[in-house]
Design a protein around this motif. Sequence first.
Motif, PDB file in Angstrom:
ATOM      1  N   UNK A   1       0.829  -1.206   0.000  1.00 17.87           N
ATOM      2  CA  UNK A   1       0.000   0.000   0.000  1.00 17.87           C
ATOM      3  C   UNK A   1       0.866   1.259   0.000  1.00 17.87           C
TER       4      UNK A   1
ATOM      5  N   UNK B   1       4.040   1.574  -0.844  1.00 17.18           N
ATOM      6  CA  UNK B   1       4.806   1.724  -2.078  1.00 17.18           C
ATOM      7  C   UNK B   1       3.920   2.291  -3.180  1.00 17.18           C
ATOM      8  N   UNK B   2       2.680   1.830  -3.214  1.00 15.18           N
ATOM      9  CA  UNK B   2       1.776   2.329  -4.245  1.00 15.18           C
ATOM     10  C   UNK B   2       1.486   3.821  -4.048  1.00 15.18           C
ATOM     11  N   UNK B   3       1.217   4.198  -2.815  1.00 13.89           N
ATOM     12  CA  UNK B   3       0.964   5.613  -2.530  1.00 13.89           C
ATOM     13  C   UNK B   3       2.168   6.471  -2.902  1.00 13.89           C
ATOM     14  N   UNK B   4       3.369   5.946  -2.615  1.00 14.10           N
ATOM     15  CA  UNK B   4       4.594   6.675  -2.931  1.00 14.10           C
ATOM     16  C   UNK B   4       4.709   6.877  -4.447  1.00 14.10           C
ATOM     17  N   UNK B   5       4.353   5.825  -5.186  1.00 14.54           N
ATOM     18  CA  UNK B   5       4.436   5.897  -6.637  1.00 14.54           C
ATOM     19  C   UNK B   5       3.507   6.985  -7.177  1.00 14.54           C
TER      20      UNK B   5
END
Lengths: 295, 293
Positions: B103, B105-109
């Motif tokens: 989650x 990592x996705x938000x960071x992306x």
Amino acid sequence: MTKISRYFVPKFSWLALPFAAVFFLFFVIPLFLTIIVSFWDYNDYSIIPDLIFENYVYIFEGCFQFDADLCMTFKTYLSTLYFCLLTWGLTLFVGFFVAYFLAFYVKTIPIQIVLFLICTIPFWTSNVIRMVSWIPLLGRHGLINDTLIFLGIIDAPVEWFLYSEFSVILALVHLYTLFMIVPIFNSMIRIDKSIIEGAYDAGASEIQILTNIIIPLCKPGIVIGSIFVVTVVMGDFVTIGIMGGQQLASIGKIINTEMNYLQLPGAAANAVILLFITIIIIITMTKFIDIRKEL
Amino acid sequence: MHRTGSRGFYFFLIFFVLFALFLYGPMFSIILLSFQGPNGGLTFPMNGFSFHWFGELWKGAGVVDIGSAFRRSLLLGFVVMILTVVLSVAAGLAFRKQFRGAELLFLMTIASLIVPSIVLSLGVALEFRLLDETIKWFGGRFEIEKINYEFQTTLGMFTSGMGTQLTWTLPFGLLIMFAVFNRFDKSYEEAARDLGATQWQTIREVVLPIIAPSIVGIGLFGFTLSYDELARSSQVMGATNTLPLELRGLTTTVTTPIIYALGTITTLFSFVVIGTFFLIFWLLSRSRSKVLR
């Protein structure tokens, strides 16, 4: 994101490591350093570790004297917000109806794909050249001025077509309408066509269907597109620089100029404030939708 | 409702055509004006028709070394493309199953996609500057001659420049991978496993060939976005300049149609690249649909 499946899906979580490493090295650490360095001191040739608030104090110098004129910082933010608002409104209007045409009026998928690509292809070409390409049209002796003079609408060339707020906004709309089209189109093709047919059979007009069904169901796409456009304009310094003839101010340009003079902690403080305001805008916009549902 | 041929249809068709004109009109005007005669200026009318300005560009008349900037951008775009494809596909495979930090990592992306470019550019510049100072400090502290005499900076096209561009290309790569795996029919994978294929064999022989056309799409984003990237990498390319950086410089100094000639060439180059990617995409999807039939 992850759906429960009756099929076995192999676990390869370590494969995400290099991907995560890039974002750690080039996204997380840089942002942390920016926050830290915004409290540092500096002189003409180096930055000095410290814990001072002068960089922030300097930015807001004279901003809270209410009898005086608006300070430089507030003026710049206001003008940046003004660019944001206009660009947002225009890209939303144009983007929405382009997506609307593609999603509802174009019936065959191959044609839909081709028209969609027509919108997308410029995104893969050079932004600088796309800006430069307005010069022959907007210049003092450009096509538009010449045509208007020929038609007798104006007597002398209009000066504010190029290197002005007008040309900046025109270029921003030109460059970033795609950011609206894609998410809005994506929301639109997910709408169950039978709902629209049902409304039509029940006697709803096209405008009623648009305002009562399509726009509410497109809200997520509209918000995602808006976030893209607003954040890109908030931090812009290239478009405002080139199309504004290096005469207009923006927060991005202030940061850029400070960097060129190696006033890095000052630039960092400005960046932190810009980031803060951008985050507030994004949070406000996501209040309108549950963004997780869309992904 | 929304019938082809209705009044609404023609209204929005005209709207779309005007939008397409708005998108492409300026581009065609500079392509036309790059064939301006030797005495022609930056605006219409055409003062004759010639290849004069392309010739001037070729001679490099007073213009910075565009040729080597082009070659640098080409090389960087190629490397960024490869990395974007490999890292996104790998991460895409990982994201098929929930893992710790997925989650986040996705938000960071996503955050990386919308962070103001200048902020990120500044951050990376600071990071590498501090790294430089640390290295220099080590050099002085331990009297390492190589550092004290030769070391200049860690900022460079393939260090800070490349990393910064990846924060722009990788999010597109991952989003494409999500779209691909959302539509992926897992029964092919299951069949391969039933026939005794190992996990890696399944990935290599079944999954990758099926998603191959989409991987080409990731490559298209990786190359073109890097090749044209300007805002993010503006502060972190070190001593060298990429083509977009040179182009931006030229907008304020060049006052002849030579810049249109340059614009025409880079735009046509972009079109050729995009066309090539589409050709590969088409060939791959055709051979894929033959196999899956």
